[in-house]
Design an enzyme around this catalytic site. Structure first.
Site, PDB file in Angstrom:
ATOM      1  N   HIS A 188      44.367  64.798  22.506  1.00 21.24           N
ATOM      2  CA  HIS A 188      45.329  65.847  22.808  1.00 21.24           C
ATOM      3  C   HIS A 188      46.549  66.123  22.086  1.00 21.24           C
ATOM      4  CE1 HIS A 188      42.442  66.551  25.867  1.00 21.24           C
ATOM      5  NE2 HIS A 188      43.195  67.698  26.103  1.00 21.24           N
ATOM      6  N   ARG A 295      45.405  74.058  29.913  1.00 25.60           N
ATOM      7  CA  ARG A 295      45.017  72.724  30.211  1.00 25.60           C
ATOM      8  C   ARG A 295      46.126  72.012  31.238  1.00 25.60           C
ATOM      9  NH1 ARG A 295      43.813  72.594  24.558  1.00 25.60           N
ATOM     10  NH2 ARG A 295      41.949  71.802  24.149  1.00 25.60           N
ATOM     11  N   ARG A 331      42.632  75.800  34.033  1.00 24.97           N
ATOM     12  CA  ARG A 331      41.695  74.740  34.029  1.00 24.97           C
ATOM     13  C   ARG A 331      42.156  73.770  35.105  1.00 24.97           C
ATOM     14  NH1 ARG A 331      39.682  71.630  29.129  1.00 24.97           N
ATOM     15  NH2 ARG A 331      41.494  70.347  29.354  1.00 24.97           N
ATOM     16  N   GLU A 430      30.735  71.835  28.521  1.00 21.61           N
ATOM     17  CA  GLU A 430      31.152  70.821  27.777  1.00 21.61           C
ATOM     18  C   GLU A 430      30.174  69.293  27.783  1.00 21.61           C
ATOM     19  OE1 GLU A 430      35.573  70.095  28.207  1.00 21.61           O
ATOM     20  OE2 GLU A 430      34.754  70.679  30.178  1.00 21.61           O
ATOM     21  N   ASN A 453      34.720  70.761  21.701  1.00 21.71           N
ATOM     22  CA  ASN A 453      35.336  69.496  21.432  1.00 21.71           C
ATOM     23  C   ASN A 453      34.402  68.557  22.078  1.00 21.71           C
ATOM     24  OD1 ASN A 453      37.211  70.964  20.241  1.00 21.71           O
ATOM     25  ND2 ASN A 453      38.889  70.902  22.006  1.00 21.71           N
ATOM     26  N   ASP A 454      34.377  68.596  23.374  1.00 24.39           N
ATOM     27  CA  ASP A 454      33.692  67.536  24.209  1.00 24.39           C
ATOM     28  C   ASP A 454      32.377  67.885  23.891  1.00 24.39           C
ATOM     29  OD1 ASP A 454      35.191  65.918  25.483  1.00 24.39           O
ATOM     30  OD2 ASP A 454      36.034  67.351  26.737  1.00 24.39           O
ATOM     31  N   ARG A 464      35.526  61.750  20.004  1.00 23.92           N
ATOM     32  CA  ARG A 464      36.349  62.771  18.968  1.00 23.92           C
ATOM     33  C   ARG A 464      37.697  62.339  18.760  1.00 23.92           C
ATOM     34  NH1 ARG A 464      37.733  66.958  24.220  1.00 23.92           N
ATOM     35  NH2 ARG A 464      39.769  67.370  23.239  1.00 23.92           N
ATOM     36  N   CYS A 501      36.456  77.843  23.734  1.00 21.88           N
ATOM     37  CA  CYS A 501      37.789  77.607  23.633  1.00 21.88           C
ATOM     38  C   CYS A 501      38.327  76.159  23.134  1.00 21.88           C
ATOM     39  CB  CYS A 501      38.160  77.320  25.159  1.00 21.88           C
ATOM     40  SG  CYS A 501      37.660  76.403  26.241  1.00 21.88           S
TER      41      CYS A 501
HETATM   42  C1  PEP Z   1      36.908  71.333  24.849  1.00 20.78           C
HETATM   43  O1  PEP Z   1      36.303  70.099  25.008  1.00 20.78           O
HETATM   44  O2  PEP Z   1      36.307  71.647  23.815  1.00 20.78           O
HETATM   45  C2  PEP Z   1      38.118  71.526  25.496  1.00 20.78           C
HETATM   46  C3  PEP Z   1      38.553  72.932  25.286  1.00 20.78           C
HETATM   47  O3  PEP Z   1      38.659  70.914  26.352  1.00 20.78           O
HETATM   48  P1  PEP Z   1      39.830  69.723  25.944  1.00 20.78           P
HETATM   49  O4  PEP Z   1      39.839  69.485  24.606  1.00 20.78           O
HETATM   50  O5  PEP Z   1      40.676  70.039  26.619  1.00 20.78           O
HETATM   51  O6  PEP Z   1      39.002  68.538  26.415  1.00 20.78           O
HETATM   52 MG    MG Z   2      37.007  69.107  26.890  1.00 18.51          MG
END
Ligand code: PEP
Ligand code: MG
Length: 576
Positions: A188, A295, A331, A430, A453-454, A464, A501
């Site tokens: 993050h 977020r 979210r 995700e 990402n997830d 990650r 996203c």
């Molecule tokens: C993701 O997982 O791609 C996402 C946008 O959420 P975060 O990065 O906040 O986990």
């Molecule tokens: Mg995520």
């Protein structure tokens, strides 16, 4: 020195290290007690003077919270009980100054870590910082002061791992770069850095130690290059970069205020990812079409307590109002995994990424969740607001949320509080099981947003946040692309919006592919908006659509990347 570049851009300015000297105790016992005592008081005076200079130099630029941190640190530096204890240890036990001081602070840190009081627990971070400052003063024999916070030019922050809340302790405009020894490309802090357009490097082992010795550093957030005490050549390179950046921004201005449309006329929504209300003006400045991912947990982790419904309402109201009619997709709380929050009732779990995170935490704590939902519905009165649920694994969770939303609406009615009923309710894709069940989920969700990402980390079983698994954690893996394609297809069949996203939404290599798959919106960090609008204006979707099957048939990420590069250069379209 080299790390992994994770947020592009170049910075050349003063280096500033967090907790730099933690592990550098030269010797444990004193040879000369009096000399050791003298070393102690000299270090104390030096650290106090340095901190005072630093506060002076940074006055007005580190914000109120920065001032408070330094004030608290000054009190700790001057703590007479602490220094008495240190002196006694040196006199009675013959300990070295460094060792006596480290032990005294460590025992305080340990005690504080166990206290059941958020405010006191948070002081641990300050104590660590103070410890680093004193040890540094003890170790630093040269007269040269290497550690003033410079008045101009900002700082490059070096840390073993810099948490988002540590970052927020500084006024964001003085931070010109971030370098971490640990952490992965989508932690993050990295996301925050990208959003703010701050160059960032992770996995730079040894950089913290260097940063505490060297005054100035040059970093390239693209290549991962770090150079301490940059020479004239690098300074010139930096100046040229600044010039080029300015020129590039000027050219991109032609795309400001325009719709985002492909060469063959497909309209794409281009929205922004943010985590703080303070970022909403950046969306407007960047010409984003709204916020595709707010977020919500990011603004909460910098607070000392769980914000009440009213406090959360204020956060969302501030954000949506500043967006001036553009949509805001909030979210709901996505804590857990790499987003621990001290004041929330979270148990330690052996594997937090697979534990009670995101929607699981919210459903397990309905009072916390319902307060957030109420705040979002209330903010819906002030502008277009969507609700988005993170980490959905099964349709039963979505149904549970719908029942809670009904309760929240009833409660708001009975309290006579105005709110917007039936806000669009979407889910993030995700978790692999949700991706596989996309056809079922889309019947009950108003939209999908694919969190690459997830989704990538769970599909590839590659953390990650771990620099060592960064090579495996690749969205270009055809396995990930095939899954995403099928999710997009289900949303398209249902005629519902589907966005990306995760950070791959802004990857210029992948953007044409997402659009060819049928993605209707992309949500990216504000600094990417105009760049992407320009890129999208040159995409011929029909040509890319012909490539899709070929890409899906490739056997690995490297092959995908090669083909995407070829296609982006236009060369491949002459062949097919
Ligand atoms: C993701 O997982 O791609 C996402 C946008 O959420 P975060 O990065 O906040 O986990
Ligand atoms: Mg995520």
């Amino acid at each position: 020195m080299k790390g992994l570049g994770v947020s592009a851009g170049i910075a050349l300015t003063w280096s500033y290290s967090l907790h730099s000297r933690d592990n550098h105790i030269e010797k444990k016992t004193a040879e000369d007690i009096e000399a050791e005592l003298a070393r102690c008081s000299a270090a104390r005076e030096k650290a106090i003077q340095r901190l005072a200079d630093r506060v002076d130099a940074a006055k007005g630029s580190i914000g109120e919270s920065g001032d408070e941190i330094f004030e608290a640190q000054m009190l700790m530096l001057k703590d007479v009980f602490l220094w008495d204890e240190v002196s006694n240890q040196i006199r009675d036990a013959g300990a070295s100054a460094q060792w006596a001081f480290s032990c005294a602070v460590d025992s305080r840190i340990e005690k504080l870590s166990q206290v059941d009081d958020e405010y006191l627990r948070e002081r641990v971070l300050d104590l660590r910082d103070v410890k680093a400052q004193i040890l540094e003063a003890m170790l630093d024999d040269s007269e040269e002061d290497r550690r003033e916070i410079p008045e101009i030019g900002g700082i490059i922050l070096f840390g073993r791992e810099i948490t988002p809340s540590q970052l927020l302790h500084f006024s964001l405009d003085i931070i010109k770069g971030l370098v971490m020894e640990e952490g992965g490309p989508t932690s993050h802090t990295v996301l925050l850095a990208k959003s703010l357009g701050i160059p960032c490097i992770v996995g730079a082992l040894g950089s913290l130690e260097m940063a505490s010795r060297e005054k100035r550093a040059y970093i390239d957030g693209q290549t991962g290059e770090i150079v301490f005490s940059p020479d004239e050549e690098l300074t010139e390179r930096y100046n040229a970069y600044i010039l080029e950046k300015t020129e590039r921004s000027r050219l991109l201005e032609a795309f400001r205020g325009k719709a985002t449309v492909t060469k063959d006329g497909r309209r794409i929504g281009l929205l922004c990812n943010i985590g703080l209300p303070e970022e909403a003006p950046l969306v407007i400045k960047a010409d984003g079409e709204g916020v595709g991912l707010f977020r919500s947990e990011l603004s909460m982790i910098s607070m000392k307590h769980m914000p009440t419904e009213d406090e959360q309402f204020a956060l969302y109201a501030q954000t949506v109002t500043q967006l001036k009619g553009r949509p805001l997709t909030v979210r709901t709380l996505d804590i857990g995994g790499d987003k621990p929050t001290e004041y929330l009732p979270m148990e330690r779990e052996p594997n937090p990424y697979l534990g009670v995170r995101g929607i699981r935490f919210c459903l397990a704590n309905p009072e916390i969740f319902m307060a957030q939902l109420a705040a979002i519905l209330r903010a819906g009165m002030l502008g277009p607001v969507n609700v988005m649920l993170p980490m959905i694994t099964a349709v039963s969770e979505l149904r549970e949320v719908k029942s809670l939303l009904e309760l929240v609406e009833k409660d708001l009615c009975s309290r006579g509080v105005p709110f917007a009923a039936h806000l669009p309710l979407g889910i993030m894709i995700e978790v692999p099981s949700a991706a596989v069940m996309a056809d079922v989920l889309i019947r009950e969700a108003d939209f999908f947003s694919i969190g690459t990402n997830d989704l990538t980390q769970y599909l590839c079983a590659a953390d990650r946040g771990n620099a060592k698994t960064a090579a495996l954690n690749n969205t270009c893996n055809p396995a990930v692309l095939r899954v995403i394609r099928s999710v997009v297809r289900e949303a398209a069949l249902a005629g519902k919006p589907v966005s990306i996203c995760g950070q791959s939404a802004a990857d210029p290599l992948l953007v044409p592919l997402w659009i060819a798959m049928g993605v209707t919106e992309l949500s990216v960090v504000p600094p990417c908006v105009l760049e992407l609008r320009k890129l999208i204006s040159g995409i011929d979707v029909s040509l890319w659509a012909e490539l899709l099957d070929r890409i899906m048939a490739l056997s690995g990420a490297d092959e995908v990347i090669d083909l995407l590069k070829l296609a982006s250069s236009g060369a491949i379209f002459d062949i097919i």
